[in-house]
Design a protein around this motif. Sequence first.
Motif, PDB file in Angstrom:
ATOM      1  N   ARG A  70      44.113  40.507 -52.728  1.00  0.00           N
ATOM      2  CA  ARG A  70      43.637  40.112 -51.402  1.00  0.00           C
ATOM      3  C   ARG A  70      44.567  39.127 -50.710  1.00  0.00           C
ATOM      4  O   ARG A  70      45.159  38.248 -51.352  1.00  0.00           O
ATOM      5  CB  ARG A  70      42.237  39.503 -51.504  1.00  0.00           C
ATOM      6  N   ILE A  71      44.652  39.272 -49.382  1.00  0.00           N
ATOM      7  CA  ILE A  71      45.272  38.278 -48.512  1.00  0.00           C
ATOM      8  C   ILE A  71      44.213  37.849 -47.509  1.00  0.00           C
ATOM      9  O   ILE A  71      43.685  38.661 -46.752  1.00  0.00           O
ATOM     10  CB  ILE A  71      46.520  38.836 -47.802  1.00  0.00           C
ATOM     11  N   GLY A  72      43.878  36.567 -47.543  1.00  0.00           N
ATOM     12  CA  GLY A  72      42.789  36.042 -46.726  1.00  0.00           C
ATOM     13  C   GLY A  72      43.064  36.131 -45.236  1.00  0.00           C
ATOM     14  O   GLY A  72      44.167  35.825 -44.767  1.00  0.00           O
ATOM     15  N   GLY A  73      42.036  36.527 -44.480  1.00  0.00           N
ATOM     16  CA  GLY A  73      42.168  36.633 -43.032  1.00  0.00           C
ATOM     17  C   GLY A  73      43.093  37.746 -42.591  1.00  0.00           C
ATOM     18  O   GLY A  73      43.380  37.872 -41.399  1.00  0.00           O
ATOM     19  N   ALA A  91      36.991  40.543 -43.500  1.00  0.00           N
ATOM     20  CA  ALA A  91      38.067  40.053 -42.639  1.00  0.00           C
ATOM     21  C   ALA A  91      39.411  39.991 -43.357  1.00  0.00           C
ATOM     22  O   ALA A  91      40.402  39.542 -42.778  1.00  0.00           O
ATOM     23  CB  ALA A  91      37.706  38.665 -42.109  1.00  0.00           C
ATOM     24  N   ASN A  92      39.459  40.465 -44.597  1.00  0.00           N
ATOM     25  CA  ASN A  92      40.638  40.291 -45.431  1.00  0.00           C
ATOM     26  C   ASN A  92      41.365  41.607 -45.686  1.00  0.00           C
ATOM     27  O   ASN A  92      40.833  42.693 -45.436  1.00  0.00           O
ATOM     28  CB  ASN A  92      40.224  39.661 -46.763  1.00  0.00           C
ATOM     29  N   SER A  93      42.570  41.490 -46.192  1.00  0.00           N
ATOM     30  CA  SER A  93      43.348  42.650 -46.614  1.00  0.00           C
ATOM     31  C   SER A  93      43.231  42.793 -48.123  1.00  0.00           C
ATOM     32  O   SER A  93      43.468  41.838 -48.864  1.00  0.00           O
ATOM     33  CB  SER A  93      44.824  42.460 -46.229  1.00  0.00           C
ATOM     34  N   PRO A 193      39.509  30.045 -58.796  1.00  0.00           N
ATOM     35  CA  PRO A 193      38.160  30.338 -58.287  1.00  0.00           C
ATOM     36  C   PRO A 193      38.218  30.798 -56.837  1.00  0.00           C
ATOM     37  O   PRO A 193      39.163  30.499 -56.101  1.00  0.00           O
ATOM     38  CB  PRO A 193      37.420  29.008 -58.433  1.00  0.00           C
ATOM     39  N   VAL A 194      37.167  31.530 -56.432  1.00  0.00           N
ATOM     40  CA  VAL A 194      37.166  32.177 -55.124  1.00  0.00           C
ATOM     41  C   VAL A 194      35.997  31.689 -54.273  1.00  0.00           C
ATOM     42  O   VAL A 194      35.033  31.113 -54.771  1.00  0.00           O
ATOM     43  CB  VAL A 194      37.096  33.712 -55.277  1.00  0.00           C
ATOM     44  N   ASP A 195      36.113  31.973 -52.959  1.00  0.00           N
ATOM     45  CA  ASP A 195      35.024  31.687 -52.039  1.00  0.00           C
ATOM     46  C   ASP A 195      34.140  32.924 -51.911  1.00  0.00           C
ATOM     47  O   ASP A 195      34.289  33.899 -52.656  1.00  0.00           O
ATOM     48  CB  ASP A 195      35.567  31.212 -50.689  1.00  0.00           C
ATOM     49  N   ALA A 196      33.235  32.903 -50.960  1.00  0.00           N
ATOM     50  CA  ALA A 196      32.274  34.000 -50.819  1.00  0.00           C
ATOM     51  C   ALA A 196      32.938  35.318 -50.454  1.00  0.00           C
ATOM     52  O   ALA A 196      32.368  36.389 -50.689  1.00  0.00           O
ATOM     53  CB  ALA A 196      31.227  33.640 -49.764  1.00  0.00           C
ATOM     54  N   ALA A 197      34.144  35.275 -49.888  1.00  0.00           N
ATOM     55  CA  ALA A 197      34.882  36.492 -49.544  1.00  0.00           C
ATOM     56  C   ALA A 197      35.845  36.895 -50.648  1.00  0.00           C
ATOM     57  O   ALA A 197      36.671  37.789 -50.447  1.00  0.00           O
ATOM     58  CB  ALA A 197      35.641  36.290 -48.237  1.00  0.00           C
ATOM     59  N   LEU A 198      35.763  36.245 -51.818  1.00  0.00           N
ATOM     60  CA  LEU A 198      36.609  36.493 -52.982  1.00  0.00           C
ATOM     61  C   LEU A 198      38.068  36.137 -52.735  1.00  0.00           C
ATOM     62  O   LEU A 198      38.967  36.672 -53.388  1.00  0.00           O
ATOM     63  CB  LEU A 198      36.481  37.955 -53.464  1.00  0.00           C
ATOM     64  N   ILE A 199      38.299  35.191 -51.817  1.00  0.00           N
ATOM     65  CA  ILE A 199      39.632  34.655 -51.574  1.00  0.00           C
ATOM     66  C   ILE A 199      39.771  33.356 -52.360  1.00  0.00           C
ATOM     67  O   ILE A 199      38.885  32.488 -52.301  1.00  0.00           O
ATOM     68  CB  ILE A 199      39.851  34.384 -50.071  1.00  0.00           C
ATOM     69  N   PRO A 200      40.855  33.176 -53.123  1.00  0.00           N
ATOM     70  CA  PRO A 200      41.028  31.929 -53.869  1.00  0.00           C
ATOM     71  C   PRO A 200      40.949  30.696 -52.973  1.00  0.00           C
ATOM     72  O   PRO A 200      41.464  30.703 -51.845  1.00  0.00           O
ATOM     73  CB  PRO A 200      42.421  32.078 -54.481  1.00  0.00           C
ATOM     74  N   THR A 201      40.316  29.674 -53.497  1.00  0.00           N
ATOM     75  CA  THR A 201      40.191  28.425 -52.751  1.00  0.00           C
ATOM     76  C   THR A 201      41.480  27.614 -52.774  1.00  0.00           C
ATOM     77  O   THR A 201      41.638  26.686 -51.982  1.00  0.00           O
ATOM     78  CB  THR A 201      39.065  27.573 -53.348  1.00  0.00           C
ATOM     79  N   GLY A 202      42.376  27.926 -53.699  1.00  0.00           N
ATOM     80  CA  GLY A 202      43.597  27.151 -53.899  1.00  0.00           C
ATOM     81  C   GLY A 202      43.528  26.274 -55.131  1.00  0.00           C
ATOM     82  O   GLY A 202      44.544  25.774 -55.608  1.00  0.00           O
ATOM     83  N   GLU A 203      42.327  26.106 -55.680  1.00  0.00           N
ATOM     84  CA  GLU A 203      42.137  25.302 -56.882  1.00  0.00           C
ATOM     85  C   GLU A 203      42.565  26.090 -58.120  1.00  0.00           C
ATOM     86  O   GLU A 203      42.467  27.321 -58.167  1.00  0.00           O
ATOM     87  CB  GLU A 203      40.648  24.939 -57.008  1.00  0.00           C
ATOM     88  N   LEU A 204      43.038  25.388 -59.120  1.00  0.00           N
ATOM     89  CA  LEU A 204      43.213  25.929 -60.470  1.00  0.00           C
ATOM     90  C   LEU A 204      42.135  25.274 -61.327  1.00  0.00           C
ATOM     91  O   LEU A 204      42.160  24.064 -61.548  1.00  0.00           O
ATOM     92  CB  LEU A 204      44.608  25.617 -61.017  1.00  0.00           C
ATOM     93  N   ALA A 227      24.557  32.129 -65.668  1.00  0.00           N
ATOM     94  CA  ALA A 227      24.261  31.536 -64.361  1.00  0.00           C
ATOM     95  C   ALA A 227      25.477  30.753 -63.882  1.00  0.00           C
ATOM     96  O   ALA A 227      25.482  29.519 -63.868  1.00  0.00           O
ATOM     97  CB  ALA A 227      23.032  30.639 -64.458  1.00  0.00           C
ATOM     98  N   ASP A 228      26.498  31.486 -63.488  1.00  0.00           N
ATOM     99  CA  ASP A 228      27.736  30.879 -63.003  1.00  0.00           C
ATOM    100  C   ASP A 228      27.972  31.371 -61.579  1.00  0.00           C
ATOM    101  O   ASP A 228      27.995  32.584 -61.341  1.00  0.00           O
ATOM    102  CB  ASP A 228      28.907  31.268 -63.901  1.00  0.00           C
ATOM    103  N   PRO A 229      28.141  30.469 -60.615  1.00  0.00           N
ATOM    104  CA  PRO A 229      28.314  30.905 -59.219  1.00  0.00           C
ATOM    105  C   PRO A 229      29.482  31.865 -59.022  1.00  0.00           C
ATOM    106  O   PRO A 229      29.400  32.766 -58.179  1.00  0.00           O
ATOM    107  CB  PRO A 229      28.534  29.589 -58.466  1.00  0.00           C
ATOM    108  N   GLN A 230      30.554  31.694 -59.789  1.00  0.00           N
ATOM    109  CA  GLN A 230      31.697  32.588 -59.624  1.00  0.00           C
ATOM    110  C   GLN A 230      31.354  34.020 -60.034  1.00  0.00           C
ATOM    111  O   GLN A 230      31.777  34.977 -59.385  1.00  0.00           O
ATOM    112  CB  GLN A 230      32.888  32.073 -60.434  1.00  0.00           C
ATOM    113  N   LEU A 231      30.586  34.182 -61.089  1.00  0.00           N
ATOM    114  CA  LEU A 231      30.155  35.521 -61.483  1.00  0.00           C
ATOM    115  C   LEU A 231      29.244  36.133 -60.429  1.00  0.00           C
ATOM    116  O   LEU A 231      29.294  37.341 -60.181  1.00  0.00           O
ATOM    117  CB  LEU A 231      29.433  35.475 -62.833  1.00  0.00           C
ATOM    118  N   GLY A 232      28.423  35.299 -59.787  1.00  0.00           N
ATOM    119  CA  GLY A 232      27.560  35.794 -58.725  1.00  0.00           C
ATOM    120  C   GLY A 232      28.364  36.301 -57.541  1.00  0.00           C
ATOM    121  O   GLY A 232      28.044  37.345 -56.960  1.00  0.00           O
TER     122      GLY A 232
END
Length: 346
Positions: A70-73, A91-93, A193-204, A227-232
């Motif tokens: 993915r490429i965000g936006g 909204a992503n590629s 880790p990713v946001d709701a659109a499965l784009i990495p947040t930039g964090e390791l 019960a892990d938000p990332q799996l959700g």
Amino acid sequence: MSGAAAIGTIEIARGGYRAELLTLGAALRKLEVPGRDGKSANVVLGYRELDEYRAHPRFYGVIAGRYANRIGGARFSLDGMEYRLPANNGANSLHSGPGGFDVQNWTVAARDAHSVTFALMSPDGDNGFPGNLHVRARYAIEADGLSISLRATTDRATVVNLTNHAYFNLAGESSGATVLDHVLQIPASQITPVDAALIPTGELRSVDGTPFDFRTPKTIGRDMDAADPQLGLGHGYDHNFVLVGAAGTIRRIATLFDPGSGRVMEVHSTEPGVQLYTGNHLAGGAPGTGGGSYPARGGLCLEPQKFPDSPNKPNFPTARLDPGQEYRHDMAFRFRIASDAAGAMG
């Protein structure tokens, strides 16, 4: 060549291994591998009807590009210029949009009984990416499996991230089984880790104490419902793992084992990351190569790669390619037999 050209099929084989490849997407359609009982089975997913690869692309076995994942936006900037890509994942590629390398008909540049080299020229502006990009993908059957060499050159600064997008089920493509009982090991102490659109947040983020810790082998399904938000967000695993070892050096990046068949697959790559996708949305597709429809989690992907959205994340390993440079990604799927998980991961 035009995506409307006829799809060619090519077989390569050596010893107990046989692969069927397509000119469309330079795709790995079948890979036959012996099991503990001495019988071979196709261990990758694909469509029974070749026209389905164009009609309903699922990236089965293709070379994904120009930018895999993915490429965000659906945009990025390079040397002060913004480049806009077709959005095909909200909204992503995803894998570079609806006209990516997966639906291009590659030419056959070289072939023999054991190997084939596909070539593609992606023109400047293709799907919004800058530069005329010349790409080669070589598949070779070796004594213990399949190696893939990916190369690219450009005449203008651009971004490149190529990988093979095979879905594996070591029990056999037509087994009807899920991969939840497969045992997996990934030598990675962090994910992106990713946001709701499965784009990495930039964090390791450390995998310590999370369902993403595959440093000690475990079954795919063991923590799938944790019960892990990332799996959700991913409806299962759909995440990039930050690999140990120096990028640019080929090394083992994952080991997968099916207890029923005894097949062990080691994934080797020169890349800094690997995307684990557990086929969370496979159900409901057209018939597979064996004639049956795949269930959810009927296969998994282990995609060696640059990190997703690297062009927009300066702290991630760069995906930039300049004129005079050569993009190089070497990867391999190597197989053996084991009686149990301890022997598989030893």
